[in-house]
Design an enzyme around this catalytic site. Structure first.
Site, PDB file in Angstrom:
ATOM      1  N   HIS A 118     -10.048  -5.315  -3.635  1.00  0.00           N
ATOM      2  CA  HIS A 118      -8.805  -5.116  -3.040  1.00  0.00           C
ATOM      3  C   HIS A 118      -9.361  -5.934  -1.113  1.00  0.00           C
ATOM      4  O   HIS A 118     -10.414  -5.502  -0.971  1.00  0.00           O
ATOM      5  CB  HIS A 118      -7.823  -4.033  -3.112  1.00  0.00           C
ATOM      6  CG  HIS A 118      -8.712  -2.685  -2.023  1.00  0.00           C
ATOM      7  ND1 HIS A 118      -9.848  -2.196  -3.223  1.00  0.00           N
ATOM      8  CD2 HIS A 118      -8.354  -2.240  -1.453  1.00  0.00           C
ATOM      9  CE1 HIS A 118      -9.959  -1.010  -2.378  1.00  0.00           C
ATOM     10  NE2 HIS A 118      -9.093  -0.808  -1.649  1.00  0.00           N
ATOM     11  N   ASP A 166       1.478  -1.131  -0.236  1.00  0.00           N
ATOM     12  CA  ASP A 166       0.244   0.024  -0.302  1.00  0.00           C
ATOM     13  C   ASP A 166       1.169   0.962   0.194  1.00  0.00           C
ATOM     14  O   ASP A 166       1.883   1.750   0.466  1.00  0.00           O
ATOM     15  CB  ASP A 166      -0.981   0.326   1.258  1.00  0.00           C
ATOM     16  CG  ASP A 166      -1.968   1.092   1.444  1.00  0.00           C
ATOM     17  OD1 ASP A 166      -1.544   2.186   1.007  1.00  0.00           O
ATOM     18  OD2 ASP A 166      -3.391   0.758   1.300  1.00  0.00           O
ATOM     19  N   ILE A 167       0.699   1.955  -0.613  1.00  0.00           N
ATOM     20  CA  ILE A 167       1.042   2.921  -0.986  1.00  0.00           C
ATOM     21  C   ILE A 167       1.196   4.282  -0.019  1.00  0.00           C
ATOM     22  O   ILE A 167       2.007   5.230   0.566  1.00  0.00           O
ATOM     23  CB  ILE A 167       0.620   4.355  -2.259  1.00  0.00           C
ATOM     24  CG1 ILE A 167       1.700   5.370  -2.969  1.00  0.00           C
ATOM     25  CG2 ILE A 167      -0.576   5.140  -2.174  1.00  0.00           C
ATOM     26  CD1 ILE A 167       1.665   5.850  -4.359  1.00  0.00           C
ATOM     27  N   ASN A 180     -12.792  -3.072   1.811  1.00  0.00           N
ATOM     28  CA  ASN A 180     -13.707  -2.101   1.960  1.00  0.00           C
ATOM     29  C   ASN A 180     -14.545  -2.582   0.013  1.00  0.00           C
ATOM     30  O   ASN A 180     -14.252  -2.473  -0.320  1.00  0.00           O
ATOM     31  CB  ASN A 180     -13.296  -1.066   2.357  1.00  0.00           C
ATOM     32  CG  ASN A 180     -12.921  -0.791   3.177  1.00  0.00           C
ATOM     33  OD1 ASN A 180     -12.957  -0.785   4.548  1.00  0.00           O
ATOM     34  ND2 ASN A 180     -11.400  -0.239   3.162  1.00  0.00           N
ATOM     35  N   GLN A 190     -14.697   2.385   1.156  1.00  0.00           N
ATOM     36  CA  GLN A 190     -13.974   2.143  -0.891  1.00  0.00           C
ATOM     37  C   GLN A 190     -13.855   3.236  -1.467  1.00  0.00           C
ATOM     38  O   GLN A 190     -14.115   3.850  -2.012  1.00  0.00           O
ATOM     39  CB  GLN A 190     -15.011   0.942  -1.284  1.00  0.00           C
ATOM     40  CG  GLN A 190     -14.177  -0.067  -2.421  1.00  0.00           C
ATOM     41  CD  GLN A 190     -14.329  -0.602  -3.066  1.00  0.00           C
ATOM     42  OE1 GLN A 190     -15.814  -1.021  -3.075  1.00  0.00           O
ATOM     43  NE2 GLN A 190     -13.848  -1.249  -3.756  1.00  0.00           N
ATOM     44  N   HIS A 239      -7.265  -5.783   1.794  1.00  0.00           N
ATOM     45  CA  HIS A 239      -6.207  -5.678   2.683  1.00  0.00           C
ATOM     46  C   HIS A 239      -5.284  -6.563   3.914  1.00  0.00           C
ATOM     47  O   HIS A 239      -6.139  -6.991   4.452  1.00  0.00           O
ATOM     48  CB  HIS A 239      -6.090  -3.483   3.857  1.00  0.00           C
ATOM     49  CG  HIS A 239      -6.659  -2.586   3.146  1.00  0.00           C
ATOM     50  ND1 HIS A 239      -6.107  -1.473   3.199  1.00  0.00           N
ATOM     51  CD2 HIS A 239      -7.816  -2.491   2.119  1.00  0.00           C
ATOM     52  CE1 HIS A 239      -6.980  -1.053   2.113  1.00  0.00           C
ATOM     53  NE2 HIS A 239      -8.328  -1.374   1.805  1.00  0.00           N
TER      54      HIS A 239
END
Ligand code: 5GP
Ligand code: ZN
Length: 130
Positions: free
Chosen positions: A96, A29-30, A85, A90, A98
């Protein structure tokens, strides 16, 4: 289609990729909530749990299990919180999962209001009548 995660799949946006196969891509994750915060996405565009097919979802689940064990061992974290989410909450409308490693003393903020439970009986009755 304007989708950041499709662009990541296509290599148009760089990502720190941990794993990929024909069906999924796993990358960092960025904006990590903790060290090693990881995302698993299908390479094909699905918006959420409602439209993803079961075969893809099952594959994502098997990769989730694999990544859980690997991240827990290699990052020396206490455990991982796994979140997915849908619609509300979301940000990216490409399915996706997490995988957020958890460390002693960290705090993940998932606040919710604790008003009286409402309408859950409708879910129970619907399932019972099926
Ligand atoms: P959501 O709120 O939709 O469940 O989570 C979307 C996640 O995608 C966020 O945690 C956000 O930091 C991450 N994200 C958004 N844009 C990018 C990007 O360009 N690259 C990466 N690696 N992660 C992103
Ligand atoms: Zn997409």
């Amino acid at each position: 289609m304007d989708c950041i995660f499709c662009e990541i799949v296509n290599g148009e946006i760089p990502s720190y990729t941990l794993y990929e196969d024909d069906i999924v891509k796993v990358f960092l994750d960025i904006d990590p909530k903790t060290n090693g915060d990881t995302l698993i996405i299908p390479k094909k565009h699905f918006v959420n749990i409602n439209d993803i097919d079961l075969n893809t979802l099952n594959h994502i689940n098997s990769i989730t299990k694999k990544m859980y064990a690997l991240l827990k061992e290699k990052l020396n974290c206490e455990g991982l919180t796994i979140i997915q989410n849908n619609d509300y909450g979301q940000e990216v409308k490409h399915f996706h999962v997490h995988l957020t490693p958890r460390y002693q003393g960290d705090i993940l903020n998932h606040t919710y209001n604790k008003e009286a439970l409402q309408n859950i009986e409708l879910v129970y009755k619907t399932l019972k009548s099926e």
